[in-house]
Design a protein around this motif. Structure first.
Motif, short mmCIF file in Angstrom:
data_model
loop_
_atom_site.label_atom_id
_atom_site.label_comp_id
_atom_site.label_asym_id
_atom_site.label_seq_id
_atom_site.Cartn_x
_atom_site.Cartn_y
_atom_site.Cartn_z
N SER A 4 45.09 37.66 48.27
CA SER A 4 45.97 36.73 47.56
C SER A 4 47.37 36.88 48.13
O SER A 4 47.71 37.91 48.72
CB SER A 4 45.97 37.01 46.06
N SER A 19 45.74 32.53 44.82
CA SER A 19 45.15 33.68 44.13
C SER A 19 43.90 34.20 44.82
O SER A 19 43.50 35.35 44.60
CB SER A 19 44.81 33.31 42.68
N ASP A 20 43.29 33.37 45.67
CA ASP A 20 42.07 33.79 46.37
C ASP A 20 41.99 33.00 47.68
O ASP A 20 41.63 31.82 47.68
CB ASP A 20 40.83 33.52 45.51
#
Length: 389
Positions: A4, A19-20
């Motif tokens: 992230s 976030s990913d």
């Protein structure tokens, strides 16, 4: 492994958060919106994390003096240094086996003093394919007379990867154009890259005299194939670690607790404007080729990631085709399909990101929302129609 990143107040970027980071990550947006800046920061943080892993590997093997000095400002290239201010913040986190390791840059200070245990060590290889790659054919033919000249850090990284790739790859299929490239080498002369048609009777032509679409895409697909299949992590490890220990006469103190072959291996390829100088159908075919090489034909000893910055609605719409192919068994046999958990597409606009991933209301399938990507054509049509009013 999960990655992230958060980027704040850097050049055109106000606040960006992913976030990913998915194996296939695509950024689309207007010129100067910050697409390439995001990629350059990500490749920089991944490189630093690679160095932290090597430093931890050595420390865990009783080599306490590290050869790697991580000075953030010295790693900023091609204009990035001018974008950094006192308000810039970067947080890059890798999560492995439930453990999180974060590199941060705040108050003009890099925080990278972390030690990674053997169970969480990984080996990264980073590649950046610059939009200036169209210069490669000419540069390669003149490189002996251009020593000392510079086209920027990221161009030279791209050229070096292509040069390494063509030390190994002597014939590269360019199926998306119904062509192939052959690499010829004679003595101390520069390599020759010959483009041949798959149709009988056509004469070969040097890459530097081929069309601009061939010049930009042939190095790209060659680099991707190289890292998917041919790149040797063993040789890279030797260059990074063993050569240093030998030169420092410290091999006898080296007592590794984990073999290099046991480390998880990741290759990340960051691509500026994959579509350069290609017509829409060739763009679609090229993306199919890249996805096939990276996610279906790659060696099992490595995991590949592609990150692409693009202006092209054709590329993003075609990714929907490959994504939908993953839902149907027959289509999976005929397309280099994408799994829904392996792709993310973002619009870069006014310094922030908007995810374009959505769920189709009728089929409940994962899709990329490309609804407004035809707005320009509609505006052109509206202007055309307005002429009679």
């Amino acid at each position: 492994m999960k990655e992230s990143i958060i980027i704040k107040n850097l050049g055109p970027l106000k606040e960006v958060e992913i976030s990913d980071i998915k194996p296939l990550t695509v950024f689309i947006g207007k010129s100067a919106s910050g697409k390439s800046t995001i990629m350059k920061i990500i490749v920089l943080m991944r490189y630093i994390y690679k160095m932290v892993n090597i430093r931890s590997y050595l420390k865990n093997a009783k080599i306490t003096r590290s050869p790697f000095k991580l000075r953030f400002n010295s790693l900023l290239q091609d204009g990035l240094e001018s974008m950094i201010t006192a308000e810039t913040e970067i947080y890059y986190t890798v999560e492995i086996n439930g453990n999180q390791y974060t590199l941060s840059y705040t108050n003009k200070t890099l925080q990278s003093d972390i030690n990674i245990p053997n169970n969480d060590l990984v080996f990264f290889k980073e590649s950046y394919v610059s939009e200036t790659r169209s210069v490669i054919p000419t540069w390669a033919s003149k490189v002996a007379t251009l020593k000392g000249a510079s086209l920027g850090f990221f161009f030279h990284e791209t050229f070096n990867d292509f040069n390494d790739a063509t030390d190994v790859i002597k014939e590269q299929q360019l199926d998306y154009l119904n062509l192939k490239m052959k690499v010829q080498k004679s003595g101390n002369k520069p390599k020759q890259f010959m483009i041949e048609s798959l149709q009988e009777g056509a004469k070969p032509v040097e890459l530097r005299y081929a069309s601009s679409g061939i010049q930009t895409s042939a190095p790209l697909v060659t680099i991707v194939r190289y890292f998917a299949k041919e790149f040797s992590f063993k040789d890279a490890f030797k260059r990074s670690v063993l050569d240093y220990l030998y030169k420092q006469d410290r091999l006898e103190k080296f007592t590794p607790q984990i073999n290099q072959s046991d480390l998880e291996k990741y290759v990340h390829i960051h691509i500026e404007e994959a579509e350069l100088s290609l017509d829409p159908e060739a763009q679609r075919a090229l993306i199919s080729n890249l996805v096939d090489e990276a996610f279906h034909k790659n060696n099992e000893d490595r995991k590949l990631g592609l990150m692409i910055a693009t202006h092209s609605p054709y590329i993003v719409n075609h990714l929907n085709v490959l994504l939908r192919a993953g839902y149907f068994e027959k289509a999976r046999e005929n397309y280099p399909f994408l799994e829904k958990d392996n792709i993310a597409v973002y619009r870069v606009h006014e310094g922030t990101l908007t995810s374009l991933m959505a769920t189709d209301n009728d089929t409940e399938e994962y899709v990329i929302n490309t609804y407004d990507m035809s707005d320009t054509m509609e505006r052109i049509f509206d202007e055309y129609e307005s002429m009679e009013k």
